[in-house]
Each structure stands twice: as structure tokens, then as C-alpha cells.
Design a protein around this motif. Structure first.
Motif, PDB file in Angstrom:
ATOM      1  N   LYS A  17       0.466  -1.087  -0.165  1.00  0.00           N
ATOM      2  CA  LYS A  17       0.035  -0.157   0.130  1.00  0.00           C
ATOM      3  C   LYS A  17       0.367   1.169   0.033  1.00  0.00           C
ATOM      4  N   VAL A  18       1.955   1.671   1.212  1.00  0.00           N
ATOM      5  CA  VAL A  18       3.217   2.183   0.631  1.00  0.00           C
ATOM      6  C   VAL A  18       3.988   1.646   0.698  1.00  0.00           C
ATOM      7  N   SER A  19       4.642   2.393  -0.309  1.00  0.00           N
ATOM      8  CA  SER A  19       6.258   1.902  -0.553  1.00  0.00           C
ATOM      9  C   SER A  19       7.239   2.769   0.497  1.00  0.00           C
ATOM     10  N   GLY A  20       7.162   3.966   0.449  1.00  0.00           N
ATOM     11  CA  GLY A  20       7.353   4.904   0.890  1.00  0.00           C
ATOM     12  C   GLY A  20       7.767   5.992   1.630  1.00  0.00           C
ATOM     13  N   ILE A  21       8.453   7.218   2.860  1.00  0.00           N
ATOM     14  CA  ILE A  21       7.223   7.457   3.204  1.00  0.00           C
ATOM     15  C   ILE A  21       8.689   9.341   3.196  1.00  0.00           C
ATOM     16  N   ALA A  22       8.614  10.006   2.259  1.00  0.00           N
ATOM     17  CA  ALA A  22       9.602  11.225   2.084  1.00  0.00           C
ATOM     18  C   ALA A  22       8.840  12.204   2.922  1.00  0.00           C
ATOM     19  N   PHE A  23       9.940  12.988   2.758  1.00  0.00           N
ATOM     20  CA  PHE A  23       9.734  15.138   3.650  1.00  0.00           C
ATOM     21  C   PHE A  23      10.796  16.026   3.408  1.00  0.00           C
ATOM     22  N   ASN A  24      10.430  17.018   3.758  1.00  0.00           N
ATOM     23  CA  ASN A  24      10.696  17.893   3.024  1.00  0.00           C
ATOM     24  C   ASN A  24      10.408  18.917   4.100  1.00  0.00           C
ATOM     25  N   ARG A  25      11.635  19.522   4.040  1.00  0.00           N
ATOM     26  CA  ARG A  25      12.027  20.880   5.590  1.00  0.00           C
ATOM     27  C   ARG A  25      11.876  22.316   5.155  1.00  0.00           C
ATOM     28  N   ASP A  26      11.706  22.182   3.311  1.00  0.00           N
ATOM     29  CA  ASP A  26      12.329  23.263   3.229  1.00  0.00           C
ATOM     30  C   ASP A  26      11.113  23.844   2.745  1.00  0.00           C
ATOM     31  N   GLU A  27       9.965  23.800   3.223  1.00  0.00           N
ATOM     32  CA  GLU A  27       8.341  24.280   2.946  1.00  0.00           C
ATOM     33  C   GLU A  27       8.222  25.544   3.985  1.00  0.00           C
ATOM     34  N   ALA A  28       7.438  26.645   3.497  1.00  0.00           N
ATOM     35  CA  ALA A  28       6.587  28.013   4.336  1.00  0.00           C
ATOM     36  C   ALA A  28       5.455  27.886   3.510  1.00  0.00           C
TER      37      ALA A  28
END
Ligand code: ASP
Ligand code: MG
Length: 406
Positions: A251-262
Motif C-alpha cells: 500500500k505504501v512504499s515509502g515516506i518522503a519529507f521536506n523541511r524546506d517549505e513555508a
């Protein structure tokens, strides 16, 4: 016998010892009877050093001279790798982008490949040579040296693999594959043995910085099987390929994230046709990419309008909005640059309902407030307070069974 393109990144060619080590790998692949084309990056840190030299002379180096300068890093690597191969008795010959006829447009700093005239490389292969090609560079119609953008050696490798109809394009790097999430955050993160191009694109653009995004798009378009693997550790790495028919996708292959947002919110603007366009127009004309957009339900003809941008663009966005906020008589413009985006990615989501609600339940149990949500066929993203990012990643990683179970 297969034709394999093997690309070695900066750390893999970072010292003479490492160059000898990869030459050994290439020689082994040859000895197994395969044809090999090698693509190399500059030795680690070298491109940064060259860029710093250029900038030391002025903040905006001339693009033509910039490309001529920064492409030299790869030229050093290609010759050293060819020498190391020759020293092992493996016939090899190095090629600059121009010599390999990697023809591009004349956008010197971020050129697009227009075509590859691969005759010389094919002749080399026929004679049992290993062509060693400098990554990241090409040649424009007027003979100028061009570069393909940071991380562009991946794209060189994929483009060569497509032009030569290689059986596989192997990207050797310092990690042994693509992981379910960043192991520095979730220590039980697992290497994926297979992932689809679509998933990889989502993971790459969301911060899993293993491959240049363009190279993944290119590989998907030309159907080049791509494999990410470590040059320091034996193992099969991660194969990036098309969705297999009949394959039961997780169902889910991976978890991505991004700290560069505003995020930025215009509060209390009228709920009228054309308002969204008026708000976003000055921002996109200012060259700023907008990511998520959320507008709430109108109350008494008034809405709040929220969107996210890259954190570096936060101040500029607020400035660009000042006029339109006044024109629309917005009650206030507020923002937050301490947010993070967290995304679940998986082609299996297409056929499984309830992933979003499980995700929200898990985050809710941890007391993590969801500020914004966006979804696509194979991805669910949420914006949360940056300080909960690690907790969010870890709890979702466990809840969706992505860990090794340690
Ligand atoms: N050397 C170039 C860079 O550092 C290209 C590459 O390594 O892919 O961006
Ligand atoms: Mg790279």
C-alpha cells in the motif's frame, strides 16, 4: 552478455584508492562477459570548489565560461578511471561529453540533451573497449561546452543507456539503494528491492536525494531499467522499473519529507471568481514555485487562502503579496516558515482505500496537528509543524509496517 552503463558518483571516484576500487568492479563486469560503458562524476567536492572559484570573481559568472570551468572536474575523473582500467589490463578510452557526441541545446548551465551520436562508443564496444564518459557535460551545436545542471551525471548515464539500448543503467553511489524513508530518522528503514518510476519521482522530488529527478524522468520515458547501488558494499541495490502486472504492490512504499517549505495565508479575502488567480499571479511572475494550495469554505462571502512555497522564497513571497492583499482588502497576511511536509508514497494506494484515514489517525494519536493536506493517485502529503516531523515519520513508518521489524 548484457550491455551495462555503470555510473560512479563523486564519492565513488573521490580518491585514487576509490578509483582503483571501481576500476576493479568494472574489470570484473567485463570479465563476466558483459559490455560496459562507464560514466563518471567529478571527484567529491570538486564541482563545489570550481563553482566557488567562479563566484569569487563575481556573483554572476558568464554562463559559457562557467560551463567550461565546472565541466573540468569530470574530465579529470574520466582520464583517471581510464588509466586505472588500463593499468588492470582492461582496454579503456575516455571521452568528454563533446567527444562522446552528447549534443545539447546551448543553455550552458542547464542544457537539455537533444541527441547522442553514439557511433564512436559503439565502435569501441565492438572492439572490446570500455568507453569512460565524463558525466554532466555535452556540446552545443556551435561547439560550446555545456553542463546539465547539478547532479547531471545521472542524466548522462541514463541518456547513454537509452541511446545504446543498454540492458541496465547502474548508478553507483554511497548508499546501497532507495530506502523506505531516511534511516537517520527511522533506524529500521529498509532498502526497497524494487520501486516504480512514478514512486521514485515522488520520493526524489520530496527530498530523497539519491538521483537527479531529470534522470528518473528520462529513464521512465525511454524505458531504461535503472538500478541504484553502492560502490562500497556488495548487494543488489534498488531496481527502478515499471509497475509489474499482477504484482501485489504494498500500500505504501515509502515516506518522503521536506523541511524546506513555508506557508502563507491571506485571511479574509472575497469569495469571487478570479481571486485565486490574482493572489498567485504576482508570486508566479516573481519566479516562485507554488506547491500546495488550499482555500476554505466561504463564510459570509469571505475566505482564507493558503499556499506553500520553498522556505528560501518566503520573505519574497510576503513582499510580492503586499499589493494584492491591499487591493483585495485582506484582513491579514500571515505565514509560517517552520513547517514540514510529510508524504506517503505508493502505487498500491490506487487500489486500497483508507490509507489517508489511517495516516490521519496515526498522526492524531501522536498529537500532531495537520495543517494542510493534498493528495494524488499515489501520494498523500500533509503539512505539519516542523518540530513533529521526526515523530510523524517514525510513527507512520511503523504503522504502515515499513520497518525491518527490529
Ligand atoms: N559533478 C556534478 C555535480 O556535482 C555533476 C554530478 O556529479 O552529477 O553536480
Ligand atoms: Mg549525484
Amino acid at each position: 552478455m548484457a550491455l551495462i552503463v555503470q555510473k560512479f558518483g563523486g564519492t565513488s571516484v573521490g580518491s585514487l584508492e576509490r578509483i582503483q576500487h571501481i576500476a576493479e568492479k568494472v574489470a570484473q563486469t567485463r570479465a563476466q562477459g558483459h559490455e560496459v560503458v562507464v560514466v563518471v562524476s567529478a571527484m567529491s567536492g570538486e564541482t563545489d570548489r570550481l563553482i566557488a572559484l567562479a563566484r569569487a570573481l563575481g556573483p554572476h559568472p558568464d554562463p559559457r565560461e562557467y560551463a567550461t570551468l565546472v565541466s573540468t572536474g569530470e574530465q579529470v575523473s574520466m582520464a583517471l578511471v581510464a588509466m586505472a582500467l588500463l593499468a588492470k589490463g582492461c582496454q579503456a578510452r575516455s571521452y568528454t561529453g563533446g567527444q562522446a557526441r552528447i549534443c545539447t541545446d546551448n543553455h550552458h548551465k542547464k542544457a537539455r540533451i537533444m541527441g547522442i551520436e553514439a557511433d564512436a562508443l559503439k565502435a569501441d564496444l565492438k572492439q572490446g573497449f570500455v568507453p569512460v564518459v565524463a558525466g554532466f557535460q555535452g556540446i552545443a551545436a556551435n561547439g560550446d561546452i555545456t553542463t546539465l545542471g547539478r547532479g547531471g551525471s545521472d542524466t548522462t548515464a541514463v541518456a547513454l543507456a537509452a541511446a545504446l539500448e543498454a540492458d541496465e543503467c547502474q548508478i553507483y553511489t554511497d548508499v546501497d539503494g532507495v530506502y523506505t524513508t531516511d534511516p537517520r530518522i527511522a533506524p529500521d528503514a529498509r532498502r526497497l528491492s524494487v520501486i516504480t518510476f512514478e514512486e521514485m519521482l515522488e520520493l526524489a522530488s520530496l527530498g530523497a536525494k539519491v538521483l537527479q529527478i531529470r534522470s528518473v524522468e528520462f529513464a521512465g520515458k525511454y524505458n531504461v531499467p535503472l538500478r541504484v547501488l553502492s560502490s562500497f558494499q556488495e548487494g543488489p541495490g534498488t531496481l527502478i522499473t515499471f509497475e509489474q502486472v499482477g504484482m501485489e504492490a504494498p500500500k505504501v512504499s515509502g515516506i518522503a519529507f521536506n523541511r524546506d517549505e513555508a506557508k502563507v495565508t491571506l485571511m479574509g479575502v472575497p469569495d469571487k471568481p478570479g481571486v485565486a488567480a490574482r493572489i498567485l499571479e504576482p508570486v508566479s511572475s516573481g519566479g516562485i514555485d507554488i506547491d500546495m494550495i488550499i482555500q476554505n469554505v466561504a463564510v459570509e462571502g469571505i475566505i482564507d487562502f493558503t499556499f506553500t512555497v520553498h522556505r528560501d522564497d518566503y520573505q519574497k513571497t510576503l513582499e510580492l503579496l503586499a499589493n494584492v492583499a491591499q487591493e483585495l482588502e485582506a484582513r491579514a497576511v500571515i505565514g509560517d516558515n517552520k513547517i514540514a511536509k510529510l508524504s506517503l508514497v505508493g502505487v498500491g494506494m490506487r487500489s486500497h482505500a483508507g490509507i489517508a484515514s489511517t495516516m490521519f489517525t496515526v498522526l492524531g494519536k501522536e498529537g500532531i496537528n495537520i495543517q494542510l493536506i493534498s493528495t494524488s493517485e499515489i501520494k498523500i502529503s500533509v503539512v505539519i509543524d516542523e518540530k513533529y516531523l521526526e515523530l510523524g515519520v517514525r510513527s507512520l513508518h511503523t504503522a504502515f509496517g515499513l520497518g525491518k521489524g527490529i
